[in-house]
Structures are given as C-alpha cells and as structure tokens.
Design an enzyme around this catalytic site. Structure first.
Site, PDB file in Angstrom:
ATOM      1  N   ASP A   1       9.671 -31.849 -31.853  1.00 41.53           N
ATOM      2  CA  ASP A   1       8.695 -32.538 -30.914  1.00 41.53           C
ATOM      3  C   ASP A   1       9.129 -33.970 -30.722  1.00 41.53           C
ATOM      4  O   ASP A   1       9.539 -34.683 -31.425  1.00 41.53           O
ATOM      5  CB  ASP A   1       7.227 -32.497 -31.418  1.00 41.53           C
ATOM      6  CG  ASP A   1       6.992 -33.229 -32.960  1.00 41.53           C
ATOM      7  OD1 ASP A   1       7.831 -33.117 -33.712  1.00 41.53           O
ATOM      8  OD2 ASP A   1       5.854 -33.950 -32.956  1.00 41.53           O
TER       9      ASP A   1
ATOM     10  N   GLU B   1       5.668 -32.551 -35.455  1.00 40.59           N
ATOM     11  CA  GLU B   1       5.726 -33.574 -36.801  1.00 40.59           C
ATOM     12  C   GLU B   1       4.902 -34.622 -36.613  1.00 40.59           C
ATOM     13  O   GLU B   1       4.371 -35.313 -37.273  1.00 40.59           O
ATOM     14  CB  GLU B   1       7.195 -33.753 -37.141  1.00 40.59           C
ATOM     15  CG  GLU B   1       7.290 -34.362 -38.023  1.00 40.59           C
ATOM     16  CD  GLU B   1       6.859 -35.968 -38.368  1.00 40.59           C
ATOM     17  OE1 GLU B   1       6.295 -36.292 -39.371  1.00 40.59           O
ATOM     18  OE2 GLU B   1       6.735 -36.661 -37.656  1.00 40.59           O
TER      19      GLU B   1
END
Ligand SMILES: [Zn+2]
Ligand SMILES: [Zn+2]
Length: 393
Positions: free
Chosen positions: A86, A143
């Site tokens: 991400d 994350e």
C-alpha cells in the site's frame, strides 16, 4: 559484493515493475490493481500456488524447492517472506517520469520497492528451485495503519501455508545503499491510538465564570500528558506521546462546548505500554475533574512491538553479510519509534525484520521520497539467499 548473478540480470525488469507500481499507488486494503499485478506475475513465474483475497486483498505465492529434505522423512521446512503493497495519502512532489498518476496518493514509504523486490525473488526462486522445502511469498495490504498484516494472520496465513519462520524487510533512508541494519529484540515500537473527547460548558467568551472552557482543559491535558514521558517513564526506557490533533471552537467570541484531542503513544516494552495507558487515563480524568469538565478517553492498542527473535535475527544478519559483507551489516541498530504491522506476523511465528539502505533519499512519508532502485539487487539477493540458506539440502 556477491549479488546473485541472475538477480543482477533481472535488475531492469524489477525496476520497471517498481516504477509501474509507483505510478499507480493505492491505499490501505484498496490495492486491487497492485494485488492483481502481483498475482498475475506470480502465476507467470510458475509458482505452485497463487492465492488471492487473504486479509481482503493480500496475495500469497507458494514455491516448492526441488531438492530433497536433508533427512529422509524429515518434514519440509516452510519459510515466509513478506512485502507490503500500500501507498500513502500524500501528494507527490517530484518530476519523476514515473511519478504518481493518482492525485493525493503516492508510494512515500517504498512499498513499491518492497513488492517489486519480492516479485524478483519469487521469479528467481520459481526458476531455480535450488532449495529443499517451501518458500511462501506474502504480499500484504494496509500496512499504513490498516492492520493488513493482522488481517492476514487472523485469516490463518501461518496455519494454511504451514509457515515455520517469517521474514520482513523495509528500506531505510539515511542508511547507505549496500548496507543492512537489524537488532534482536524490539526493533520498532508499539503504536497505540489516543482519542480524548472533552465536554465542558459553552458560552459567551466574555462570561468565562459561567462556562467550563474546553480549550483551557484541553491545553492543560496536552501539557500534563507530556509529564508522563518526562516524569513517569524510566529515563533509560523509551516512550513517545504525541498529541497531534486539537479541535475546538470556530470563532473568537464563543467558549466551545466540546474539544477533541487525538494522538499516538509509542513504547518498546509491555511495562511501558501499560504505564502509558494507565497514566494517560489518570491524567485525562484528573484534569477534567480539576476544571469541572467531562472527558472520555479511548485508548486503542494498535500495532504491537516489532520484536525480532534472536536465532532468526542472527541468521538474517548472516545472510545479509553474505550478500554485502560483514562490515556492511549493523547488527545493533538502535530501535526506532515508528511501528510496523509485520509485528503481528512476528507474534505468530519466529522471524526477523531487517532494514535495507535506501541511501541519501528524502525521509519516509515525505512528499519527495522515492525508493532507491539501486537497492533492488541487494534486497532481492538477500531474499533469495535467505531461502537457499534456510532451506539448504
Ligand atoms: Zn510507512
Ligand atoms: Zn513502510
């Protein structure tokens, strides 16, 4: 520097994948294009199994080694390697040819590089299979605050793929390219979320004596909370409390009825974590009472400490030393107070998290940050040598 030759030959490919991911950043669990790209590549490389949708948008690839287990009848060991996919809600400030094509989103933490390096390792491992046992490559979403690692662990990642050990890697601005850093024990902090809702009594700014001023109460809380780190935490232990949001009022002649504070509490040990939670509650309650206000604290324990396991840390450092030389591996890097949700995987299985040098780049989460493509052969070589060493016949 013994970069694996085949990995060096793949540098341009991995760089191109990295730049493609960089140009198309996605946030939290909404990493659909990234996850699709990763899964398609893993299939094309010939992974034995590619599973999508673990932890909502996580992707896992399984690669079986072609060598026999060290002892006849011995169970085949399984090693997990993890990357994150991400990006962040930041407007990219650069003129890179592969700059973010999505307004307000960018890969400012280098997860584009992490995913590309692990893809490179997967391609090499699927091609060569020069190990006994199983390599599991894990690509996690969310994350950056969403707990994608936790979601994957909760959905049975470790059990489903019978993972014995798990390893993670993060780039590190300020550490030269070609260097690694790691430490046994706590390497990154636990990060908890603080929300404080204050209720006073609103009124005319000229009549404070008949009001309860939530701006004053909130300001006192911000100050008092800082005394916890200064006066309650052992000076030789580490702690951070940062109040980062203070919302109250909307004009200059009204005492606001409510105020909102938000922040983060960071620690490296369970004792300090407990202390912060307890003392913040006491300070919030006591300060509110002192001024006749009401306050509601929500203290949410979020990412735990990223705690490296001793044996696996020594092993990871030895593999890194094999790639870049012993003098380029710092095995006693000071812990940082940032947090990582790889910590959930380290709570589930033994393993280690290593920093790989990103050189003289802008810092993580900075709008001018960029992952350093020169680190690609180093990180990728680390991954493949880790598998070939951990699963040597
Ligand atoms: Zn980050
Ligand atoms: Zn990161």
């Amino acid at each position: 520097m013994p970069i694996v030759n085949r990995v060096a030959a793949m540098h341009d490919d991995i760089k191109a994948w990295r730049r493609d991911l960089h140009a198309h950043p996605e946030l939290l669990f909404d990493v659909h294009r990234t996850a699709w790209t990763v899964a398609e590549k893993l299939k094309a490389f010939g992974c034995d199994e590619v599973v999508t949708g673990i932890g909502r948008t996580g992707v896992v690839g399984v690669i079986q080694g072609s060598k026999a287990a060290p002892a006849a009848g011995a169970s085949r060991k399984v090693v997990g390697l993890r990357a994150d996919m991400d990006a962040l809600p930041i407007e990219e400030a650069s003129d890179l040819p592969y700059k973010s094509t999505v307004p307000g989103k960018m890969h400012a933490c280098g997860h584009d590089g992490h995913s590309a390096m692990l893809l490179g390792a997967a391609r090499y491992l699927a091609e060569t299979r020069n190990f006994a046992g199983t390599a599991v490559v894990i690509f996690q979403p969310a994350e950056e605050g969403g707990g994608g690692g936790r979601a994957m662990v909760q959905e049975g990642l470790m059990e489903r793929f019978r993972i014995d050990e798990v390893y993670g890697m993060h780039n590190y601005p300020g550490l030269a390219v070609g260097q690694f850093a790691i430490r046994p024990g706590p390497q990154m902090a636990a990060a908890d979320r603080i929300t404080i809702e204050i209720e006073g009594k609103g009124g005319h700014a000229a009549r404070p004596h008949v009001s309860v001023d939530t701006v004053l109460v909130g300001a006192q809380m911000v100050n008092q909370i800082q005394s916890i780190v200064a006066r309650n935490v052992d000076p030789l232990a580490a702690a951070v409390v940062s109040i980062c949001t203070f919302q109250a009022g909307s004009t200059d002649n009204v005492i606001p009825q409510t105020a909102l504070l938000r922040g983060t509490a960071r620690s490296l040990t369970p004792q300090v974590r407990d202390l912060l939670e307890r003392r913040i509650a006491e300070v919030v309650e006591g300060t509110a009472r002192l001024y006749g206000a009401k306050a509601k604290l929500t203290y949410k324990r979020d990412y735990p400490v990223t705690r490296n396991h001793e044996t696996q840390t020594a092993f990871a450092a030895a593999v890194a030393a094999e790639v870049v030389g012993r003098e380029r591996v710092d095995t006693d890097v000071p812990p940082v107070m940032g947090a990582e949700d790889f910590s959930f995987m380290l709570e589930a299985r033994p393993g280690a998290f290593i920093f790989v040098g990103n050189g003289d780049s802008a810092g993580l989460h900075h709008p001018a940050y960029d992952f350093n493509d020169e680190a690609i052969p180093i990180g990728t070589s680390y991954w493949v040598r880790l598998v070939e060493t951990a699963l040597a016949a």
